[in-house]
Enzyme design. Sequence first.
Site, PDB file in Angstrom:
ATOM      1  N   ASP A  28       0.787  -1.253   0.000  1.00 50.57           N
ATOM      2  CA  ASP A  28       0.000   0.000   0.000  1.00 50.57           C
ATOM      3  C   ASP A  28       0.815   1.299   0.000  1.00 50.57           C
ATOM      4  O   ASP A  28       0.452   2.264   0.681  1.00 50.57           O
ATOM      5  CB  ASP A  28      -0.959   0.013   1.204  1.00 50.57           C
ATOM      6  CG  ASP A  28      -1.938  -1.148   1.195  1.00 50.57           C
ATOM      7  OD1 ASP A  28      -1.910  -1.945   0.237  1.00 50.57           O
ATOM      8  OD2 ASP A  28      -2.719  -1.264   2.154  1.00 50.57           O
ATOM      9  N   GLU A  76      -4.641  -0.833  -1.299  1.00 49.06           N
ATOM     10  CA  GLU A  76      -5.941  -0.904  -0.630  1.00 49.06           C
ATOM     11  C   GLU A  76      -6.913   0.002  -1.371  1.00 49.06           C
ATOM     12  O   GLU A  76      -6.577   1.158  -1.666  1.00 49.06           O
ATOM     13  CB  GLU A  76      -5.834  -0.459   0.839  1.00 49.06           C
ATOM     14  CG  GLU A  76      -7.190  -0.507   1.557  1.00 49.06           C
ATOM     15  CD  GLU A  76      -7.126  -0.093   3.029  1.00 49.06           C
ATOM     16  OE1 GLU A  76      -6.015   0.085   3.558  1.00 49.06           O
ATOM     17  OE2 GLU A  76      -8.205   0.056   3.632  1.00 49.06           O
ATOM     18  N   LYS A 133      -6.644  -4.927  -3.006  1.00 51.00           N
ATOM     19  CA  LYS A 133      -7.270  -5.560  -1.838  1.00 51.00           C
ATOM     20  C   LYS A 133      -8.295  -4.615  -1.212  1.00 51.00           C
ATOM     21  O   LYS A 133      -8.036  -3.430  -1.043  1.00 51.00           O
ATOM     22  CB  LYS A 133      -6.193  -5.951  -0.828  1.00 51.00           C
ATOM     23  CG  LYS A 133      -5.398  -4.803  -0.234  1.00 51.00           C
ATOM     24  CD  LYS A 133      -4.225  -5.357   0.566  1.00 51.00           C
ATOM     25  CE  LYS A 133      -3.464  -4.319   1.343  1.00 51.00           C
ATOM     26  NZ  LYS A 133      -4.196  -3.572   2.346  1.00 51.00           N
ATOM     27  N   LYS A 136      -7.599  -4.727   4.999  1.00 47.49           N
ATOM     28  CA  LYS A 136      -6.288  -4.361   5.527  1.00 47.49           C
ATOM     29  C   LYS A 136      -5.273  -5.454   5.203  1.00 47.49           C
ATOM     30  O   LYS A 136      -4.125  -5.180   4.868  1.00 47.49           O
ATOM     31  CB  LYS A 136      -6.371  -4.110   7.039  1.00 47.49           C
ATOM     32  CG  LYS A 136      -7.383  -3.032   7.440  1.00 47.49           C
ATOM     33  CD  LYS A 136      -7.158  -1.710   6.724  1.00 47.49           C
ATOM     34  CE  LYS A 136      -8.147  -0.639   7.162  1.00 47.49           C
ATOM     35  NZ  LYS A 136      -8.132   0.535   6.276  1.00 47.49           N
ATOM     36  N   VAL A 161       3.180   0.427   4.216  1.00 52.63           N
ATOM     37  CA  VAL A 161       2.459   1.165   5.251  1.00 52.63           C
ATOM     38  C   VAL A 161       1.051   0.597   5.443  1.00 52.63           C
ATOM     39  O   VAL A 161       0.497   0.030   4.522  1.00 52.63           O
ATOM     40  CB  VAL A 161       2.373   2.660   4.875  1.00 52.63           C
ATOM     41  CG1 VAL A 161       3.767   3.263   4.800  1.00 52.63           C
ATOM     42  CG2 VAL A 161       1.633   2.891   3.559  1.00 52.63           C
ATOM     43  N   CYS A 166      -2.001  -2.334   7.892  1.00 50.29           N
ATOM     44  CA  CYS A 166      -1.976  -3.276   6.762  1.00 50.29           C
ATOM     45  C   CYS A 166      -0.746  -4.182   6.757  1.00 50.29           C
ATOM     46  O   CYS A 166      -0.835  -5.341   6.333  1.00 50.29           O
ATOM     47  CB  CYS A 166      -2.113  -2.524   5.453  1.00 50.29           C
ATOM     48  SG  CYS A 166      -3.772  -1.842   5.274  1.00 50.29           S
TER      49      CYS A 166
HETATM   50  N1  TIU Z   1      -2.625   0.372   4.323  1.00 56.06           N
HETATM   51  C1  TIU Z   1      -3.078   0.598   5.567  1.00 56.06           C
HETATM   52  O1  TIU Z   1      -2.376   0.428   6.541  1.00 56.06           O
HETATM   53  N2  TIU Z   1      -4.377   1.099   5.668  1.00 56.06           N
HETATM   54  C2  TIU Z   1      -4.790   1.932   6.699  1.00 56.06           C
HETATM   55  O2  TIU Z   1      -5.953   2.342   6.734  1.00 56.06           O
HETATM   56  N3  TIU Z   1      -3.850   2.303   7.600  1.00 56.06           N
HETATM   57  C3  TIU Z   1      -3.984   3.193   8.623  1.00 56.06           C
HETATM   58  O3  TIU Z   1      -3.076   3.308   9.448  1.00 56.06           O
HETATM   59  N4  TIU Z   1      -5.078   3.943   8.700  1.00 56.06           N
END
Ligand code: TIU
Length: 233
Positions: A28, A76, A133, A136, A161, A166
């Site tokens: 992501d 995501e 996806k 998460k 991240v 995720c």
């Molecule tokens: N990719 C991912 O971690 N999605 C999130 O929504 N992360 C947050 O920390 N919000």
Amino acid sequence: MTSAIISVDAEPYTYEFEPYHAALLIIDMQRDFLEPGGFGEMLGNDVSQLRRTIEPNQRLLAVWRSKGWTVIHTREGHRPDLTDLPPAKKVRGRGKTTIGDPGPMGRILIRGEPGHDIIPELYPLSKEPVIDKPGKGAFFATDLHAILQNLGIQKLVVTGVTTEVCVNTTVREANDRGYDCLVPEDCVGSYFPKFQEMGLQMIKAQGGIFGWVSDSERILAALEEENSEPRKR
Ligand code: TIU
């Protein structure tokens, strides 16, 4: 195909992998999380917190690509008609702007919109699978497990991240499916320093309950010793 075993200094102990049975899985690294005006900022976060992960990811990705080893990216996001968006996820946070609403980088977290795409610094090559996806975890409602099985992959170097959301969810899902995950701490980022630390602790505690933790420098040092011919695909 057989290949040399690479040993990476890691916690709680050395992480070993055969390159042709391993993949770099980048989670992501999307504009929606790393640039202002996207989903991350909509949730109230300071997105600049995550940008320190870009350079180490670039270094690791460059070497991984130069060897011809498998790279997989995830994003995501949701279908434009929102049919794969659980109502609970749509309303969570009670924000003024929510998933699917228009923002400066297009509709928030929607496939095909500029904000949903991967940042230019880590843009996928056309031969690198990109997993879209809705959740998460990268295994939920995707073909990631099938792809890894088809490629004979059992070891995952997981970056991206956010560390506690995720990345952590994906590492847990992977662990339950029999994969060994290595997480380089400088290549994963959180909006919250405390969660960064604890997210990594949770992975490596209890003898590596979900996986291993290292950093890009130690991985690159281990790769330098590896001198197999780059694989042609
Ligand atoms: N990719 C991912 O971690 N999605 C999130 O929504 N992360 C947050 O920390 N919000």
